[in-house]
Write a protein that holds these residues in place. Structure first.
Motif, mmCIF file in Angstrom:
data_model
loop_
_atom_site.group_PDB
_atom_site.id
_atom_site.type_symbol
_atom_site.label_atom_id
_atom_site.label_comp_id
_atom_site.label_asym_id
_atom_site.label_seq_id
_atom_site.Cartn_x
_atom_site.Cartn_y
_atom_site.Cartn_z
ATOM 1 N N GLU A 35 0.832 -1.213 0.000
ATOM 2 C CA GLU A 35 0.000 0.000 0.000
ATOM 3 C C GLU A 35 0.864 1.260 0.000
ATOM 4 O OE1 GLU A 35 -2.397 0.751 3.504
ATOM 5 O OE2 GLU A 35 -4.137 1.158 2.231
ATOM 6 N N TYR A 66 0.149 7.174 -6.259
ATOM 7 C CA TYR A 66 -1.044 8.025 -6.351
ATOM 8 C C TYR A 66 -0.831 9.376 -5.669
ATOM 9 C CZ TYR A 66 -3.905 4.315 -8.290
ATOM 10 O OH TYR A 66 -4.433 3.359 -9.104
ATOM 11 N N SER A 114 -6.798 -8.392 -0.758
ATOM 12 C CA SER A 114 -7.003 -8.593 -2.190
ATOM 13 C C SER A 114 -6.846 -7.267 -2.924
ATOM 14 C CB SER A 114 -8.379 -9.188 -2.461
ATOM 15 O OG SER A 114 -9.371 -8.237 -2.177
ATOM 16 N N GLU A 115 -6.971 -7.350 -4.227
ATOM 17 C CA GLU A 115 -6.827 -6.181 -5.092
ATOM 18 C C GLU A 115 -7.999 -6.127 -6.059
ATOM 19 O OE1 GLU A 115 -2.210 -5.666 -6.149
ATOM 20 O OE2 GLU A 115 -3.253 -7.206 -7.277
ATOM 21 N N HIS A 158 -10.952 1.940 -2.205
ATOM 22 C CA HIS A 158 -9.724 1.392 -1.617
ATOM 23 C C HIS A 158 -9.841 1.184 -0.105
ATOM 24 C CE1 HIS A 158 -5.345 0.717 -1.307
ATOM 25 N NE2 HIS A 158 -5.482 1.303 -0.123
ATOM 26 N N ARG A 159 -9.385 0.051 0.344
ATOM 27 C CA ARG A 159 -9.289 -0.217 1.785
ATOM 28 C C ARG A 159 -7.912 -0.820 2.070
ATOM 29 N NH1 ARG A 159 -11.347 2.176 4.955
ATOM 30 N NH2 ARG A 159 -11.518 0.567 6.550
ATOM 31 N N PRO A 160 -7.457 -0.794 3.319
ATOM 32 C CA PRO A 160 -6.149 -1.412 3.612
ATOM 33 C C PRO A 160 -6.097 -2.889 3.166
ATOM 34 C CG PRO A 160 -6.874 -0.101 5.471
ATOM 35 C CD PRO A 160 -8.011 -0.107 4.498
ATOM 36 N N HIS A 164 -7.008 -3.365 -2.243
ATOM 37 C CA HIS A 164 -6.217 -2.345 -2.934
ATOM 38 C C HIS A 164 -6.752 -2.095 -4.341
ATOM 39 C CE1 HIS A 164 -2.429 -2.794 -0.210
ATOM 40 N NE2 HIS A 164 -3.551 -2.851 0.476
ATOM 41 N N VAL A 165 -6.866 -0.831 -4.676
ATOM 42 C CA VAL A 165 -7.508 -0.431 -5.933
ATOM 43 C C VAL A 165 -6.484 0.186 -6.880
ATOM 44 C CG1 VAL A 165 -9.145 1.204 -6.938
ATOM 45 C CG2 VAL A 165 -9.750 -0.046 -4.845
ATOM 46 N N ASN A 166 -6.485 -0.283 -8.106
ATOM 47 C CA ASN A 166 -5.759 0.417 -9.161
ATOM 48 C C ASN A 166 -6.792 0.999 -10.124
ATOM 49 O OD1 ASN A 166 -3.392 1.318 -10.369
ATOM 50 N ND2 ASN A 166 -3.314 -0.411 -11.783
#
Lengths: 382, 382
Positions: A373, A380, B172-173, B205-207, B210-212
């Motif tokens: 992260e 970002y 996860s992502e 997004h959360r810990p 994960h977001v791309n």
């Protein structure tokens, strides 16, 4: 007078396989099946160098040559009659135009030392080895090591290739990387007689073993080595019981770092080698599905979950679980970490770096999401 | 007077989640956790549209709103207090600026019909649906379907996302695909108040998740749909017992055909979406590790090995194995095949085509290596 005992590439090619473990013997079997078919292109007879040993009072080479089975390393698989096991390395490679190297990484140094001076500079070579040669701040692929030490042009063969499945002729694919040498001293007088990509496809392709031939030798080698580090990390996550999403996330991050490693430190490679070839993404998938590196990583993830104070190392688990075989990724993780440190590039490879730190510096696997992260936050600008 | 009940995007955004299955509820949980944090950007309260049903004499919406648990579709997971279950669709979306669609594919038509005319053209949408809309010789992604039917700009969220693992906050992502609309009618008067990619990252997004955020909406959707066909094919091979090499080979071929499908029929997409994003290669990996499509394919591969004359269909196995859930890939395999036929492109997609023919036209799985080899022979002009 020349001391060369091998020959410049000229048709029909005589092929020698150096190595007779399960993968070496499997590749020799494939090669022999093809040299019997394409007799215009290859001499049918193929020598395989066997590190001699005694099995129940008989020599292994003699057993292979009379019973057509490598009872020690590939039991139960019938080998072609045109495969000849040869116990002396120089005898094995004598008169060959193409040498296929397929020995454990740790024997490469000694094999090259024995061959040095005897190999004609226009003999062609293919390395089936996995691994990298690392010294101080230099990383070398194994074909480059072979080229440097023997003075010959060398390609690579690598893919999602668990040897026992291929020996049983179950469907699989591989990647052969080769390009015509650009170095003048490696160019023969008569290029029309030299080994082409199409020749190599004919040498290795079987109905059950599909070959794609590409240019990117370095990419194929880096992928084959680096994926073992990713497999350890995927094992960590599996050992923690984090599920399929987390495992796929680690594999994806690992794949990206593999591409990035190649693009950063080995200019001129093709990123598609990692994401599109059997030697890339497919090999990563098989390795993370339960290969040796994954098993060791998973055991470590599980043990440290049950008891975070445990002092067992990956090497301890390697000894306990792998019955004398090695998990190459442990060594590669160390080498990659040391190299990245010399390049001041640890931060750019968070997964490779974290894998080393978890394995050797007591970092907790539970920190992995946070470590990844932090890198995203930088990306970002958060 | 305007009949719009939703609003043009303007901060703070009010978010509505349409759908409350296990994935819908999980995404609503994530969204609620974030709207509580970024209160400058989002209204904390989030409506979730729930198709009302009675559970032991109580309404599901009432249970969710009082006990903060979706006892039917996500039992055992505590939901945030700012999540409000709403049984009426129009009430649920009223006053929202961002609509997150997360319903089974087959309900999309009816949901869009109900919303039609009520959605402000500057309301923003994200589709979490998997699948494609196919009619005659036209293939549409589901965000494009939503855009066409509701007249709003719509992005996508997709990734290696098995819902139960994410609900438990295992790492996860995912991939969010969104780009600022280029169509004039979708552009608001004040662009500074509109939803940005960064806003969407903050929303999802959360810990542990994960977001791309990328541009390629089409690629994300195609990957999410087509990977299900590949998972069936990987299941075939697993059912035959061909091992890890063969499975990885099928996954690699499938991945290449996914890229090729996007590049051939949807210009302007990015091939890296498939090979580098969670919505691409990572989702393919989880789906082939044991998702519904893989299970059905594997059962078919095993049964037809034991008895080649068996007449069971994939749909029969879907009913027997999945307990009322659907294996979306079966439908997608049919749609893709029909579409490729209209485009005279079956030969260019040998794995997709073979998967259909094995499932519906009695082709044998054992022919797969030969079918793939024929394509290579053309490529290599052999």
């Amino acid at each position: 007078m020349s001391t060369f005992i091998t020959k410049a590439a000229s048709r029909p090619f005589r092929v020698c396989v150096v190595g007779s473990g399960n993968w070496g013997t499997t590749v020799a079997k494939i090669v022999c099946e093809n040299t019997q078919i394409y007799t215009d292109l290859f001499e049918p007879k193929v020598n395989m160098w066997v590190h001699e040993e005694e099995i129940d009072g008989r020599k292994l080479t003699e057993i292979i040559n009379t019973e057509h089975e490598n009872v020690k390393y590939l039991p139960g698989i019938r080998l072609p009659g045109n495969l000849h096991a040869v116990p002396n390395l120089l005898d094995a490679v004598r008169d060959s135009n193409i040498i296929v190297f397929n020995i454990p990484h740790q024997f490469l140094r000694s094999v090259c030392a024995q061959l040095k001076g005897y190999v004609h500079p226009h003999t062609r070579a293919i390395s089936c080895l996995k691994g990298l040669d690392v010294s101080a701040n230099k990383i070398t692929t194994l074909p480059a090591y072979i080229s440097e030490h023997l003075g010959i042009h060398c390609g690579a063969l690598s893919g999602a290739n668990l040897a026992p499945e291929i020996a049983q002729e179950k469907f699989s694919e591989t990647t052969v990387a080769y390009r015509y040498p650009s170095t003048q001293e490696w160019k023969p007088e008569d290029e029309s007689q030299d080994v082409t990509k199409d020749d190599l496809r004919k040498l290795f392709h079987r109905p059950y073993f599909h070959v794609n031939v590409i240019d990117d030798i370095t990419g194929v080698c880096l992928a084959g080595a680096l994926k073992n580090v990713v497999a350890i990390a995927a094992g960590f996550v599996d050992g923690r019981g984090w599920g399929e999403n987390a495992k796929a996330a680690i594999m994806r991050r690992g794949l990206l770092e593999m591409v990035q490693f190649g693009q950063t430190f080995f200019k001129g490679g093709d990123p598609r080698t990692y994401t599109e070839e059997s030697a890339g993404v497919a090999d990563l998938i098989t390795s993370c599905a339960g290969g040796r590196n994954h098993r060791v990583g998973r055991a470590y993830g599980k043990l440290t979950k049950e008891d975070p104070t445990i002092t067992k190392t990956l090497q301890d688990l390697e000894r306990e679980l792998l019955n004398g075989q090695s998990a190459q990724g442990i060594l590669t993780a160390v080498e990659v970490y040391k190299f990245l440190k010399t390049q001041d590039a640890l931060e750019q490879f968070p997964l490779m770096t974290a894998t080393y730190r978890i394995a050797f510096e007591g970092e907790s696997i539970d920190e992995l999401p946070k470590i990844l992260e932090q890198v995203e936050k930088k990306k970002y600008k958060l």
